[in-house]
Scaffold this motif. Structure first.
Motif, PDB file in Angstrom:
ATOM      1  N   ILE A 213       9.456  11.130  22.861  1.00 16.26           N
ATOM      2  CA  ILE A 213       9.661  10.880  24.360  1.00 16.26           C
ATOM      3  C   ILE A 213       8.578  10.481  25.170  1.00 16.26           C
ATOM      4  N   PHE A 214       6.831  11.716  25.004  1.00 19.57           N
ATOM      5  CA  PHE A 214       5.781  11.721  25.761  1.00 19.57           C
ATOM      6  C   PHE A 214       5.808   9.550  25.538  1.00 19.57           C
TER       7      PHE A 214
ATOM      8  N   SER B 255       6.910   7.107  25.508  1.00 25.24           N
ATOM      9  CA  SER B 255       8.838   6.305  26.794  1.00 25.24           C
ATOM     10  C   SER B 255       7.528   6.881  27.992  1.00 25.24           C
ATOM     11  N   THR B 256       6.898   7.927  28.560  1.00 26.29           N
ATOM     12  CA  THR B 256       6.606   7.793  29.314  1.00 26.29           C
ATOM     13  C   THR B 256       5.366   6.799  29.601  1.00 26.29           C
ATOM     14  N   GLY B 257       4.539   7.217  28.816  1.00 28.73           N
ATOM     15  CA  GLY B 257       2.844   6.064  28.708  1.00 28.73           C
ATOM     16  C   GLY B 257       2.242   7.967  28.733  1.00 28.73           C
ATOM     17  N   LYS B 258       2.135   8.542  27.824  1.00 27.40           N
ATOM     18  CA  LYS B 258       1.847   9.738  27.453  1.00 27.40           C
ATOM     19  C   LYS B 258       1.657   9.952  25.574  1.00 27.40           C
TER      20      LYS B 258
END
Length: 141
Positions: free
Chosen positions: A85-86, A88-91
Motif C-alpha cells: 500500500i505504501f 503505491s504512494t511512493g513511501k
C-alpha cells in the motif's frame, strides 16, 4: 508461561503501528529488523483427521504450536500488505525478517534441557552466519 509471545508472537506489526501512531514517526523513518524464534510446519489435509482431541494437546501441544506459528505468519502477511500500500504512494519502510524453519522438528515452548538449549544456540549461530551480510546491508540502508 504466558507473555507477549502468546498474543504477539511476532511483534513487528505492533511496533510499526506504535511507531507511526504513538511516536508520530513518518513511515519512511521506520525500520524493522524482526528476529524470529523459529517456525514449525503444520499441514492439515481435508481428508486427514486425528483420531481424537488428545492428538492436538498431548504429549506435544500441537494446537498451541499451530496458533503461535499462524499468528507470526499472518503478521508477515500484514506487513507485506502494508508495504505494498505504501509503495503505491511512493513511501516505504525498511523491514527484514530473519526466521529459522524448524520443519516438523520443533522445540517445545518450555524446553530447557541442555540438549534443547544447545540446539537453539546452534540454530542461532547458523542463522547469524548465514544472514550477517544481509543484516549489515539492511542496517546500513
Amino acid at each position: 508461561m504466558i507473555d507477549g509471545g502468546i498474543f504477539a508472537n511476532d511483534p513487528a506489526l505492533i511496533g510499526l503501528l506504535e511507531a507511526a501512531d504513538k511516536l508520530n514517526q513518518e513511515i519512511e523513518q521506520i525500520t524493522i529488523l524482526s528476529l524470529g524464534t523459529g517456525c514449525g510446519r503444520h499441514i492439515i489435509k481435508k481428508r486427514w483427521r486425528p483420531k481424537d482431541l488428545f492428538y492436538w494437546l498431548l504429549p506435544k501441544p500441537r494446537l498451541l504450536d499451530m496458533i503461535l506459528d499462524s499468528q507470526a505468519q499472518i503478521t508477515e502477511q500484514y506487513i507485506a500488505f502494508i508495504r505494498r500500500i505504501f509503495a503505491s504512494t511512493g513511501k516505504e519502510f525498511g523491514y527484514l525478517r530473519v526466521q529459522h524453519d524448524m520443519g516438523g522438528d520443533t522445540i517445545d515452548l518450555n524446553a530447557s534441557s541442555k540438549k534443547d538449549l544447545a540446539r537453539l544456540e546452534a540454530i542461532g549461530g547458523e542463522l547469524s552466519k548465514s544472514n550477517l551480510q544481509k543484516i549489515i546491508k539492511f542496517i546500513k540502508q
